[in-house]
Design a protein around this motif. Structure first.
Motif, PDB file in Angstrom:
ATOM      1  N   ASN A  22       0.860  -1.177   0.000  1.00  0.00           N
ATOM      2  CA  ASN A  22       0.000   0.000   0.000  1.00  0.00           C
ATOM      3  C   ASN A  22       0.905   1.238   0.000  1.00  0.00           C
ATOM      4  N   PRO A  23       0.629   2.253  -0.787  1.00  0.00           N
ATOM      5  CA  PRO A  23       1.522   3.412  -0.834  1.00  0.00           C
ATOM      6  C   PRO A  23       1.515   4.282   0.430  1.00  0.00           C
ATOM      7  N   VAL A  24       0.526   4.110   1.290  1.00  0.00           N
ATOM      8  CA  VAL A  24       0.452   4.930   2.498  1.00  0.00           C
ATOM      9  C   VAL A  24       0.594   4.029   3.718  1.00  0.00           C
ATOM     10  N   MET A  25       1.516   4.394   4.608  1.00  0.00           N
ATOM     11  CA  MET A  25       1.745   3.659   5.849  1.00  0.00           C
ATOM     12  C   MET A  25       1.713   4.664   6.993  1.00  0.00           C
ATOM     13  N   ASP A  26       1.034   4.314   8.068  1.00  0.00           N
ATOM     14  CA  ASP A  26       0.966   5.240   9.196  1.00  0.00           C
ATOM     15  C   ASP A  26       2.322   5.326   9.900  1.00  0.00           C
ATOM     16  N   ASP A  27       2.519   6.413  10.635  1.00  0.00           N
ATOM     17  CA  ASP A  27       3.804   6.681  11.280  1.00  0.00           C
ATOM     18  C   ASP A  27       4.202   5.590  12.271  1.00  0.00           C
ATOM     19  N   ALA A  28       3.241   5.046  13.022  1.00  0.00           N
ATOM     20  CA  ALA A  28       3.548   4.020  14.023  1.00  0.00           C
ATOM     21  C   ALA A  28       4.104   2.761  13.356  1.00  0.00           C
ATOM     22  N   GLN A  29       3.470   2.325  12.268  1.00  0.00           N
ATOM     23  CA  GLN A  29       3.958   1.138  11.557  1.00  0.00           C
ATOM     24  C   GLN A  29       5.329   1.397  10.946  1.00  0.00           C
ATOM     25  N   LEU A  30       5.522   2.578  10.370  1.00  0.00           N
ATOM     26  CA  LEU A  30       6.831   2.910   9.801  1.00  0.00           C
ATOM     27  C   LEU A  30       7.904   2.897  10.881  1.00  0.00           C
ATOM     28  N   LYS A  31       7.621   3.446  12.038  1.00  0.00           N
ATOM     29  CA  LYS A  31       8.605   3.439  13.135  1.00  0.00           C
ATOM     30  C   LYS A  31       8.925   2.008  13.557  1.00  0.00           C
ATOM     31  N   THR A  32       7.908   1.173  13.691  1.00  0.00           N
ATOM     32  CA  THR A  32       8.131  -0.224  14.063  1.00  0.00           C
ATOM     33  C   THR A  32       9.050  -0.908  13.065  1.00  0.00           C
ATOM     34  N   LEU A  33       8.777  -0.729  11.779  1.00  0.00           N
ATOM     35  CA  LEU A  33       9.606  -1.362  10.754  1.00  0.00           C
ATOM     36  C   LEU A  33      11.001  -0.749  10.701  1.00  0.00           C
ATOM     37  N   SER A  34      11.101   0.569  10.839  1.00  0.00           N
ATOM     38  CA  SER A  34      12.411   1.225  10.828  1.00  0.00           C
ATOM     39  C   SER A  34      13.276   0.739  11.993  1.00  0.00           C
ATOM     40  N   ASP A  35      12.664   0.572  13.144  1.00  0.00           N
ATOM     41  CA  ASP A  35      13.412   0.108  14.314  1.00  0.00           C
ATOM     42  C   ASP A  35      13.970  -1.302  14.130  1.00  0.00           C
ATOM     43  N   LYS A  36      13.356  -2.108  13.270  1.00  0.00           N
ATOM     44  CA  LYS A  36      13.846  -3.454  13.015  1.00  0.00           C
ATOM     45  C   LYS A  36      15.258  -3.430  12.419  1.00  0.00           C
ATOM     46  N   PHE A  37      15.625  -2.348  11.750  1.00  0.00           N
ATOM     47  CA  PHE A  37      16.944  -2.266  11.126  1.00  0.00           C
ATOM     48  C   PHE A  37      18.068  -2.272  12.163  1.00  0.00           C
ATOM     49  N   ARG A  38      17.777  -1.840  13.370  1.00  0.00           N
ATOM     50  CA  ARG A  38      18.810  -1.756  14.412  1.00  0.00           C
ATOM     51  C   ARG A  38      19.485  -3.119  14.619  1.00  0.00           C
ATOM     52  N   LYS A  39      18.692  -4.189  14.648  1.00  0.00           N
ATOM     53  CA  LYS A  39      19.294  -5.512  14.901  1.00  0.00           C
ATOM     54  C   LYS A  39      20.163  -5.994  13.742  1.00  0.00           C
ATOM     55  N   TYR A  40      20.101  -5.309  12.608  1.00  0.00           N
ATOM     56  CA  TYR A  40      20.938  -5.653  11.455  1.00  0.00           C
ATOM     57  C   TYR A  40      22.143  -4.719  11.328  1.00  0.00           C
ATOM     58  N   GLY A  41      22.367  -3.870  12.336  1.00  0.00           N
ATOM     59  CA  GLY A  41      23.535  -2.991  12.337  1.00  0.00           C
ATOM     60  C   GLY A  41      23.337  -1.647  11.676  1.00  0.00           C
ATOM     61  N   TYR A  42      22.085  -1.260  11.463  1.00  0.00           N
ATOM     62  CA  TYR A  42      21.757   0.037  10.866  1.00  0.00           C
ATOM     63  C   TYR A  42      21.378   1.042  11.946  1.00  0.00           C
TER      64      TYR A  42
END
Length: 184
Positions: A145-165
């Motif tokens: 879907n082209p639109v994602m709410d801020d909470a979901q985006l933050k959740t997904l963005s935070d997942k990058f931390r465990k990969y060294g980002y």
């Protein structure tokens, strides 16, 4: 793309490739398993750590289609502005064997430019995915879907931390005009 533009882009791309060595970072590892037929189709780029060709673009998407030869047709669709027509950049991807379909090599301009990506996670219903590259200089949050709410985006963005980002480096890609930064 005309030869003059390719000539100007080539030095920048080669410099980017030369600077993208993984150095002392551990290998980027994922436990994801990707069902290629389910992964095919349009993925909207919700956020990214962009490379030069993505900077300033809006309404961006990657569109994948399996080819008879087992490779993947990869089209990067974008607009320079919402009132501009959609443009496309054609590429072809191949999946590295033995990677559960998660590690791809993407070739642009007939193989002149090559990039690697790693599908780090994909939702069970194939509605979102997070993608990186081995040296962790690039990253993407994809959604159907082209639109994602801020909470979901933050959740997904935070997942990058465990990969060294550093998740703070991810920038939202405007998919609708309301997501553009307010002008003063």
């Amino acid at each position: 793309m005309n030869i003059a533009v390719k000539t100007l882009l080539l030095p920048a791309i080669l410099l980017m490739a030369a600077c993208s060595t993984s150095g002392s970072k551990p290998p980027l590892v994922t436990t994801a398993q990707v069902d290629l037929p389910k992964y095919m189709g349009r993925w909207w780029v919700i956020a990214n750590i962009p490379y030069f060709a993505e900077n300033g673009k809006v309404a961006t998407a990657d569109v994948y289609a399996l080819k008879p030869n087992g490779r993947i047709d990869n089209v990067f669709a974008y607009r320079k502005a919402f009132d501009q027509p959609e443009q496309k950049m054609q590429a072809e991807a191949r999946v590295y064997p033995g990677t559960n379909n998660t590690h791809w090599q993407v070739r642009f301009w007939g193989g002149l430019i090559r990039a690697q990506l790693v599908i780090l996670e994909v939702s069970p219903d194939y509605q979102w995915a997070i993608i990186g590259n081995p040296d962790r200089s690039l990253a993407w949050v994809f959604a159907r879907n082209p639109v994602m709410d801020d909470a979901q985006l933050k959740t997904l963005s935070d997942k990058f931390r465990k990969y060294g980002y550093d998740p703070a480096k991810l920038k939202r890609v405007p998919q609708v005009p309301a997501q553009l930064p307010a002008s003063n």
